[in-house]
Write an enzyme that holds these catalytic residues in place. Structure first.
Site, PDB file in Angstrom:
ATOM      1  N   ARG A 265      35.431  42.690  27.523  1.00  0.00           N
ATOM      2  CA  ARG A 265      35.353  41.222  27.493  1.00  0.00           C
ATOM      3  C   ARG A 265      35.020  40.754  26.081  1.00  0.00           C
ATOM      4  NH1 ARG A 265      33.461  41.848  33.057  1.00  0.00           N
ATOM      5  NH2 ARG A 265      31.326  42.415  32.580  1.00  0.00           N
TER       6      ARG A 265
ATOM      7  N   ASP B 132      43.803  34.448  40.173  1.00  0.00           N
ATOM      8  CA  ASP B 132      43.321  35.449  41.121  1.00  0.00           C
ATOM      9  C   ASP B 132      43.774  35.044  42.518  1.00  0.00           C
ATOM     10  OD1 ASP B 132      41.017  37.796  40.780  1.00  0.00           O
ATOM     11  OD2 ASP B 132      41.231  37.080  42.843  1.00  0.00           O
TER      12      ASP B 132
ATOM     13  N   CYS C  62      42.243  50.833  36.218  1.00  0.00           N
ATOM     14  CA  CYS C  62      40.989  51.438  36.676  1.00  0.00           C
ATOM     15  C   CYS C  62      41.265  52.498  37.737  1.00  0.00           C
ATOM     16  CB  CYS C  62      40.026  50.377  37.186  1.00  0.00           C
ATOM     17  SG  CYS C  62      40.630  49.464  38.596  1.00  0.00           S
TER      18      CYS C  62
HETATM   19  N1  SAH Z   1      38.835  41.066  35.411  1.00  0.00           N
HETATM   20  C1  SAH Z   1      37.779  40.976  36.405  1.00  0.00           C
HETATM   21  C2  SAH Z   1      37.837  42.048  37.458  1.00  0.00           C
HETATM   22  C3  SAH Z   1      39.152  42.133  38.201  1.00  0.00           C
HETATM   23  S1  SAH Z   1      39.048  42.931  39.719  1.00  0.00           S
HETATM   24  C4  SAH Z   1      36.434  40.937  35.695  1.00  0.00           C
HETATM   25  O1  SAH Z   1      36.359  41.184  34.493  1.00  0.00           O
HETATM   26  O2  SAH Z   1      35.428  40.659  36.357  1.00  0.00           O
HETATM   27  C5  SAH Z   1      40.615  42.651  40.397  1.00  0.00           C
HETATM   28  C6  SAH Z   1      40.848  41.230  40.922  1.00  0.00           C
HETATM   29  O3  SAH Z   1      42.240  41.153  41.288  1.00  0.00           O
HETATM   30  C7  SAH Z   1      40.082  40.832  42.178  1.00  0.00           C
HETATM   31  O4  SAH Z   1      39.385  39.642  41.888  1.00  0.00           O
HETATM   32  C8  SAH Z   1      41.169  40.556  43.240  1.00  0.00           C
HETATM   33  O5  SAH Z   1      40.876  39.414  44.037  1.00  0.00           O
HETATM   34  C9  SAH Z   1      42.371  40.272  42.399  1.00  0.00           C
HETATM   35  N2  SAH Z   1      43.695  40.563  42.961  1.00  0.00           N
HETATM   36  C10 SAH Z   1      44.085  41.664  43.649  1.00  0.00           C
HETATM   37  N3  SAH Z   1      45.420  41.638  43.862  1.00  0.00           N
HETATM   38  C11 SAH Z   1      45.898  40.492  43.302  1.00  0.00           C
HETATM   39  C12 SAH Z   1      47.177  39.899  43.172  1.00  0.00           C
HETATM   40  N4  SAH Z   1      48.260  40.497  43.661  1.00  0.00           N
HETATM   41  N5  SAH Z   1      47.289  38.724  42.509  1.00  0.00           N
HETATM   42  C13 SAH Z   1      46.179  38.118  42.008  1.00  0.00           C
HETATM   43  N6  SAH Z   1      44.945  38.644  42.087  1.00  0.00           N
HETATM   44  C14 SAH Z   1      44.795  39.811  42.729  1.00  0.00           C
END
Ligand code: SAH
Length: 396
Positions: free
Chosen positions: A212, A250, A340
């Site tokens: 970040r 999201d 991840c």
């Molecule tokens: N970048 C974030 C963590 C991401 S975790 C941080 O730094 O805190 C992955 C996220 O992807 C979750 O919030 C989940 O709701 C979302 N997600 C999963 N599949 C998705 C899709 N097809 N389109 C949009 N969001 C999605």
């Protein structure tokens, strides 16, 4: 005397390298009748003592090692020492980045297989994921109480992987009361709201903390698209660094609602931020059709592969979003892309991103290789602990 597990000839090699797992195939004989999660001694086929671990009769990973020291009892003093060690090894990080939120115990990588504990201000959130962690639950909790006597302790072991271990999901207060509403943690001067009860995993993704900060550095005066934003923390860093406009995407509306509150909590300009509830796969294509472009795109998808059978599908998914994202970047723009999935090696991920660039018909230069934050260490004996990979690319 503990029940004992006798290995097949030659199958002690991984243990000699102090890898903490024994697979069912490596076992010649179980002597005694160990219960689910009970402590067992591991012997080679000649009867030499090798290690002490927890028995998981229903899992392919049949034993997870607690200790390679024959004198070491698996008691409260053992768990307290491991918790103290984990806390001690994070002190410099905590001070340097002003953290009230961090991963306190990263399971195998902190020599406590199956035990994850996250620290949120004055609350500890635990995930006990293996039979051995569950069997020793009261000792582990007592160890946490000994090191953090004032903290509330909350259980978020409501995860599917417990099924493989023959355990039911559990969730709720273990010690004290978790007040309603959201908790607030701090990192690098940024305030972040966390929903411990209903958020993903234990509530937050600490592993992306360094990324970040790095991402923020690319965002001055830029238009930024943050895909898979969860609660929008990349955006706080970006706006603090002077991003012109920032779009969080999201699937989860509750996550986006917290993302909005996070902007307000940090006194940032809401008029510079959009919150889009959408499927990233579809939205990227829609933006391409509309001819929308961005200067910086962040792709931080959830784990696409839980097992080897899902890896091919996962590769396709990664390639797809990376390709379309590159097409949406202005010339000279920055792509920050992560995986991840532990099963995806850094090499394979780089190949997929390279293929995505070919398909997008764009030249892409890797300018940084990224990884998980240091409160997610990788024990040198447990390379599987490396799971979060990222690349920063300039896309011409
Ligand atoms: N970048 C974030 C963590 C991401 S975790 C941080 O730094 O805190 C992955 C996220 O992807 C979750 O919030 C989940 O709701 C979302 N997600 C999963 N599949 C998705 C899709 N097809 N389109 C949009 N969001 C999605």
């Amino acid at each position: 005397m503990h029940p004992s597990i006798i290995l097949k000839p030659g199958r002690e090699k991984a243990l000699n390298r102090r890898h903490p797992w024994i697979f069912s195939m490596a076992i010649k004989k179980v002597s005694g009748k160990p219960e689910l999660g009970e402590t067992v001694d591991i012997l080679d086929h000649n009867g030499n003592w090798l290690a002490r671990g927890a028995y998981s009769p229903q899992s392919q990973i049949r034993v997870r090692i607690w200790s390679f020291d024959q004198q070491q009892n698996i008691d409260q003093a053992f768990f307290t020492a491991r918790v103290e060690q984990a806390f001690l090894s994070r002190q410099a990080l905590i001070k340097e980045q002003g953290l009230t939120g961090f991963r306190l115990i990263a399971a195998e990588s902190d020599y406590l297989p199956g035990v994850t504990v996250d620290h949120y201000d004055n609350t500890l959130v635990c995930q006990l994921l293996s039979a051995g962690a569950e069997y020793n639950r009261h000792l582990i909790i007592a160890a946490l109480e000994a090191v953090f006597p004032q903290h509330t302790i909350y259980d978020r072991s409501d995860v599917d992987v417990r099924k493989k271990e023959g355990l039911a999901k559990t969730q709720g207060e273990i010690k004290g009361v978790l007040e309603g509403g959201l908790s607030i943690i701090e990192e690098n001067g940024v305030k972040i709201l966390v929903d411990i009860k209903q958020g993903h995993k234990t509530g937050f993704y600490f592993d992306q903390r360094d990324n970040r900060r790095i991402a923020g550095e690319f965002c001055k005066d830029k238009t930024v698209l943050n895909c898979f934003s969860y609660t929008g923390t990349f955006g706080i860093y970006a706006l603090n660094n002077g991003a012109k406009h920032f779009t969080n995407v999201d699937l989860s509306q509750p996550a986006l609602d917290i993302a909005k509150q996070n902007i307000e909590l940090n006194n940032l300009d809401l008029s510079r931020v959009d919150f889009v509830q959408a499927d990233v796969f579809k939205l990227l294509r829609k933006y391409r059709e509309e001819g929308r472009t961005f200067d910086v795109i962040i792709l931080d998808p959830p784990k696409f592969a839980d097992n080897k059978a899902q890896l091919t599908g996962a590769c396709r998914g990664y390639k797809d979003i990376n390709m379309v994202a590159m097409q949406l970047l202005n010339p000279g723009g920055t792509l920050l892309t992560y995986s991840c999935s532990g099963l995806m090696s850094a090499d394979l991920f780089q190949k997929i991103v390279a293929d995505a660039a070919l398909d997008a018909r764009r030249d892409a230069q890797i300018i940084a290789r990224l990884s998980q934050a240091s409160d997610h260490p990788i024990a040198s004996t447990f390379p599987e602990g490396f799971y979060l990979k990222g690349l920063a690319l300039t896309v011409l």
